[in-house]
Design an enzyme around this catalytic site. Structure first.
Site: not given
Ligand code: NAP
Length: 305
Positions: A220, A268
């Protein structure tokens, strides 16, 4: 027979075929899938951030709101939302993210730009190091970060992961972040946008990277302090940045990132939800709701993701 409101009109043409097919596969062929309904009759709401539906109060019977996006920052703080909120973990989206991250990592690792744009026809036989010599750090080891880590490790990149909670083989906490940044020749940010992650990459943290490190941000825009990144690119502390996400999207035409020689902007497109696979995730969650089983990918409102 549950009533399912598809409340993301802009996406209806993509989902109108895959959703009924996925519902039938899940044993829900009698479900009523509609694009308009009396709120009092709706059992499930399928939602995307640009949805006109913003007041969930009248949907008192709804068992869940099923988001079509992985990121939930544009709905999680909605004060009218009291129903369980599920985010999207779509195998198609994950595949797309792995391809984007591996592709851009290899571009920087192999120094491909030197050969693709070489107006002087310079014969420079400098060979890049092996992947095993190029440490990659991934901030956020969730569904997407861990899949990218597995793909990069399969290519022999030494990958360090960092997340909020302790996990085998990955770092956490402020000390863990310092270690993770200090070893990152290439840094990939795959964190959600929450109050804790906003401006995580500020000037102090960028200064912890090895000089000339490359940043890939498909997470993000708000994860990075833009002024600090521009200054770090200027000083050479950060070598290059490939950015897919921004605080304001589309990125305004006069934004310095567009013309910066060390920045690549992708609009994006790192990973989109794919209707066929995402429809199966939605259908499975509705099946679970109907069977009284726990929902998949439930968002923790307190954490914000
Ligand atoms: P997810 O499964 O919820 O994983 C989020 C990760 O971030 C987890 O490992 C979490 O830690 C960690 N995290 C959250 N808050 C944190 C903090 N304060 N300090 C340290 N680590 C933290 O999400 P995901 O499916 O992998 O997706 C991640 C992000 O990718 C989405 O939220 C979105 O913003 C982005 N995204 C972008 C696109 C694009 O096209 N560019 C597409 C899809 C998603 P824990 O495991 O310990 O909870």
């Amino acid at each position: 027979m549950p009533t399912i409101l598809f409340a993301a009109p802009a996406l209806w043409s993509e989902y109108r075929d895959p959703l009924p097919a996925a519902l039938a596969e899940a044993g829900l062929s009698d479900a009523r899938l509609v694009t308009e309904a009396d709120p009092a009759e709706v059992d499930y709401i399928i939602y995307a951030p640009a949805s006109p539906l913003q007041d969930f109060t009248p949907y008192s019977r709804a068992k869940a709101v099923l988001n079509l996006w992985a990121g939930v920052e544009r709905i999680v703080g909605n004060p009218t939302l009291t129903q369980p909120l599920c985010r999207m973990v779509d195998p198609g989206l994950t595949e797309g993210m792995v391809e984007w991250v591996v592709g851009h990592t290899l571009r920087h690792h192999l120094g491909m730009d030197r050969h693709i744009v070489n107006p002087g026809h310079v014969w420079d036989p400098t060979c890049p190091p092996l992947a095993r010599e190029r440490p990659v750090t991934i901030l956020g080891m969730g569904a997407l970060g861990s899949a990218c880590a597995a793909a990069l490790r399969a290519l022999n990149f030494p990958v360090t992961g960092w997340s909020r909670t302790a996990k085998p083989g990955s770092l956490h906490g402020e000390d863990g972040l310092r270690q993770a940044l200090s070893r990152a020749a290439i840094l990939v940010t795959l964190l959600p946008k929450t109050p804790e992650t906003e401006n995580l990459l500020n000037a102090d943290r960028l200064a912890l990277l090895p000089r000339g490190a490359v940043i890939l941000n498909p997470g993000r825009g708000a994860l990075i302090d833009d002024e600090a990144l521009l200054a770090a690119l200027e000083s050479g502390q950060v070598g290059q940045a490939t950015l897919d996400v921004f605080r304001v999207e589309p990125l305004p035409p006069d934004h310095p990132y567009w013309s910066h020689p060390k920045v690549t902007v992708t609009p994006h497109i790192a990973a989109d939800t794919r209707a066929v696979t995402a429809a199966r995730v939605i259908a499975e969650n509705i099946r679970r709701g109907e069977a009284g089983e726990p929902f998949l990918h439930l968002v923790d409102r307190g954490r914000g993701y």
